[in-house]
Scaffold this active site. Sequence first.
Site, PDB file in Angstrom:
ATOM      1  N   HIS A 106       0.860  -1.190   0.000  1.00 58.04           N
ATOM      2  CA  HIS A 106       0.000   0.000   0.000  1.00 58.04           C
ATOM      3  C   HIS A 106       0.896   1.241   0.000  1.00 58.04           C
ATOM      4  CE1 HIS A 106      -3.581   2.374   0.620  1.00 58.04           C
ATOM      5  NE2 HIS A 106      -2.894   3.070   1.507  1.00 58.04           N
ATOM      6  N   ASP A 147      -6.746  -3.026   4.426  1.00 60.69           N
ATOM      7  CA  ASP A 147      -5.435  -2.478   4.853  1.00 60.69           C
ATOM      8  C   ASP A 147      -5.241  -2.539   6.372  1.00 60.69           C
ATOM      9  OD1 ASP A 147      -4.976  -1.799   2.159  1.00 60.69           O
ATOM     10  OD2 ASP A 147      -5.842   0.190   2.420  1.00 60.69           O
TER      11      ASP A 147
HETATM   12  C1  GAR Z   1       1.141   1.044  -6.283  1.00 59.86           C
HETATM   13  O1  GAR Z   1       1.531   2.325  -5.880  1.00 59.86           O
HETATM   14  C2  GAR Z   1       0.487   0.294  -5.157  1.00 59.86           C
HETATM   15  O2  GAR Z   1       1.060   0.552  -3.896  1.00 59.86           O
HETATM   16  C3  GAR Z   1      -0.909   0.824  -5.222  1.00 59.86           C
HETATM   17  O3  GAR Z   1      -1.209   0.874  -6.603  1.00 59.86           O
HETATM   18  C4  GAR Z   1       0.007   1.117  -7.328  1.00 59.86           C
HETATM   19  C5  GAR Z   1       0.146   0.061  -8.391  1.00 59.86           C
HETATM   20  O4  GAR Z   1       1.272   0.300  -9.197  1.00 59.86           O
HETATM   21  N1  GAR Z   1      -1.815  -0.010  -4.495  1.00 59.86           N
HETATM   22  C6  GAR Z   1      -2.832   0.476  -3.791  1.00 59.86           C
HETATM   23  O5  GAR Z   1      -3.125   1.646  -3.755  1.00 59.86           O
HETATM   24  C7  GAR Z   1      -3.628  -0.573  -3.020  1.00 59.86           C
HETATM   25  N2  GAR Z   1      -4.484   0.021  -2.058  1.00 59.86           N
HETATM   26  P1  GAR Z   1       1.854  -0.840 -10.151  1.00 59.86           P
HETATM   27  O6  GAR Z   1       0.669  -1.453 -10.898  1.00 59.86           O
HETATM   28  O7  GAR Z   1       2.770  -0.089 -11.071  1.00 59.86           O
HETATM   29  O8  GAR Z   1       2.582  -1.848  -9.306  1.00 59.86           O
END
Ligand code: GAR
Length: 203
Positions: A106, A147
Amino acid sequence: MLKIAVLVSGGGSNLQSIIDDINSGALNCTIEYVISDRIGAYGIERAKKAGIKTIELDRKELKSDLSNTILGLVKGKVDLIVLAGYLSIISGDILKEFKNRIINIHPSLIPSFCGQGMYGIKVHEAVLEYGCKIAGCTVHLVDEGTDTGAIIIQKVVEVKEDDSSEVLQKRVLEQEHKALPEAISYFADEKITIEGRQIKIKK
Ligand code: GAR
């Protein structure tokens, strides 16, 4: 060797960090499946390029059956489920079958800026709006809440005065790409002990 499934919803840069660390020998595990909850997620392309088996699911079609469908695909096949930018809520039997064996990344320092509706760029917008001086990311166990599971690892970054949410997101993402493979290595190298909310890592 530890077998993992990686779940994605979007770009998959966190998935890429796991693939890169496996390829460099820094991370000792195998990715059995990359599963997305939406058709056309770029993370699926990254997995295909790396020669990993992919499964695309449609969250709109599966609705409340999504978690159970994933359970059916991974049960008995993987040791750990890794949520890497996976935006659907995990619910039902999979939480019992994989108790303490599902982890999520997260993009905030939990328990701040997390929970329902708090994901992706919204997190960084909220951090700037609040006027925080530090931000960061958290890898945690997945439980029944959103979370709320025990914290495995957190990494901190500075918030700069002229940051836009996109610039802050990029700074946090760099730390996510270290934190997530590191958390997986705790399972792969059997360094992790879980006692309720208290997680200890052998040095
Ligand atoms: C990341 O920043 C991850 O931490 C977030 O989505 C993004 C995905 O990036 N997740 C959340 O917000 C979950 N609550 P990615 O697809 O490039 O890995």
